[in-house]
Design an enzyme around this catalytic site. Structure first.
Site, PDB file in Angstrom:
ATOM      1  N   ARG A  48      51.369 -68.515 -49.591  1.00  0.00           N
ATOM      2  CA  ARG A  48      51.309 -69.146 -48.266  1.00  0.00           C
ATOM      3  C   ARG A  48      51.907 -70.526 -48.425  1.00  0.00           C
ATOM      4  O   ARG A  48      51.540 -71.273 -49.331  1.00  0.00           O
ATOM      5  CB  ARG A  48      49.840 -69.225 -47.813  1.00  0.00           C
ATOM      6  CG  ARG A  48      49.592 -70.008 -46.545  1.00  0.00           C
ATOM      7  CD  ARG A  48      50.080 -69.231 -45.324  1.00  0.00           C
ATOM      8  NE  ARG A  48      49.605 -69.796 -44.086  1.00  0.00           N
ATOM      9  CZ  ARG A  48      50.126 -70.856 -43.485  1.00  0.00           C
ATOM     10  NH1 ARG A  48      51.115 -71.518 -44.038  1.00  0.00           N
ATOM     11  NH2 ARG A  48      49.642 -71.266 -42.336  1.00  0.00           N
ATOM     12  N   GLU A  56      53.361 -66.804 -35.294  1.00  0.00           N
ATOM     13  CA  GLU A  56      52.985 -65.438 -35.672  1.00  0.00           C
ATOM     14  C   GLU A  56      54.069 -64.472 -35.192  1.00  0.00           C
ATOM     15  O   GLU A  56      54.783 -64.756 -34.227  1.00  0.00           O
ATOM     16  CB  GLU A  56      51.641 -65.071 -35.036  1.00  0.00           C
ATOM     17  CG  GLU A  56      50.486 -65.950 -35.482  1.00  0.00           C
ATOM     18  CD  GLU A  56      50.159 -65.814 -36.953  1.00  0.00           C
ATOM     19  OE1 GLU A  56      50.291 -64.699 -37.515  1.00  0.00           O
ATOM     20  OE2 GLU A  56      49.772 -66.823 -37.563  1.00  0.00           O
ATOM     21  N   ARG A  90      45.354 -66.159 -51.525  1.00  0.00           N
ATOM     22  CA  ARG A  90      46.786 -66.399 -51.688  1.00  0.00           C
ATOM     23  C   ARG A  90      47.021 -67.755 -52.354  1.00  0.00           C
ATOM     24  O   ARG A  90      46.273 -68.706 -52.139  1.00  0.00           O
ATOM     25  CB  ARG A  90      47.504 -66.407 -50.333  1.00  0.00           C
ATOM     26  CG  ARG A  90      47.433 -65.121 -49.570  1.00  0.00           C
ATOM     27  CD  ARG A  90      48.066 -65.241 -48.199  1.00  0.00           C
ATOM     28  NE  ARG A  90      47.351 -66.212 -47.374  1.00  0.00           N
ATOM     29  CZ  ARG A  90      47.532 -66.382 -46.078  1.00  0.00           C
ATOM     30  NH1 ARG A  90      48.431 -65.659 -45.441  1.00  0.00           N
ATOM     31  NH2 ARG A  90      46.835 -67.276 -45.401  1.00  0.00           N
TER      32      ARG A  90
END
Length: 160
Positions: A48, A56, A90
């Site tokens: 990330r 998005e 992540r």
């Protein structure tokens, strides 16, 4: 005892310094701020991007942001300056390709927001965002684009 403690602390610091950078090939671009990396070790790692938040995929400009990132780094060798791990496990980091800070580039070109909540002191990101707004680049072509964190909150509220 003190010598042992100093030795253990020194080893710990060495391990931390080695663990702050990872290299590998981008094998998937999930959206404008998340990739999967095939590390040199063979491990697959989701990354990330630190300090940015891209639209998005289901949001206006989301696919465009994804496409821009794909063109930049998909199937390319990158280096990650690891900053943290997020709540989903992540890696959170700054992505570099041929010395270019890709996180910063995504903001500069209007393909992502500066995610102030998680990088308040990154003045460079703030300046890049203001410049992209003034030049009406990317998502800033719209007068008042919806930030992804607001979009996600609205989506969550609509499900409840």
């Amino acid at each position: 005892m003190r010598k042992l403690l100093v030795l253990i602390l020194s080893l710990f610091m060495m391990v931390l310094s080695f663990a702050t950078t990872i290299k590998g090939k981008v094998i998937k671009v999930a959206d404008g701020d998340t990739i999967t990396l095939l590390e040199e070790s063979g491990d697959k790692t989701r990354v990330r991007f630190y300090g940015i938040d891209a639209p998005e995929k289901k949001q206006e400009y989301g696919i465009k942001s994804l496409d821009v990132l794909k063109k930049l780094i998909d199937k390319k060798e990158v280096e990650i300056d690891v900053k943290d791990k997020d709540q989903y496990g992540r890696i959170v980091g700054v992505v570099y390709y041929n010395g270019m800070n890709i996180n910063l580039h995504m903001i500069e070109t209007g393909n992502a927001w500066w995610y102030k909540q998680y990088s308040k002191h990154n003045v460079e990101f703030g300046i890049a965002e203001e410049k992209a707004k003034l030049e009406k680049l990317g998502l800033w072509k719209e007068d008042n684009p919806t930030p992804p964190w607001v979009f996600r909150k609205n989506q969550k509220n609509n499900r409840n």
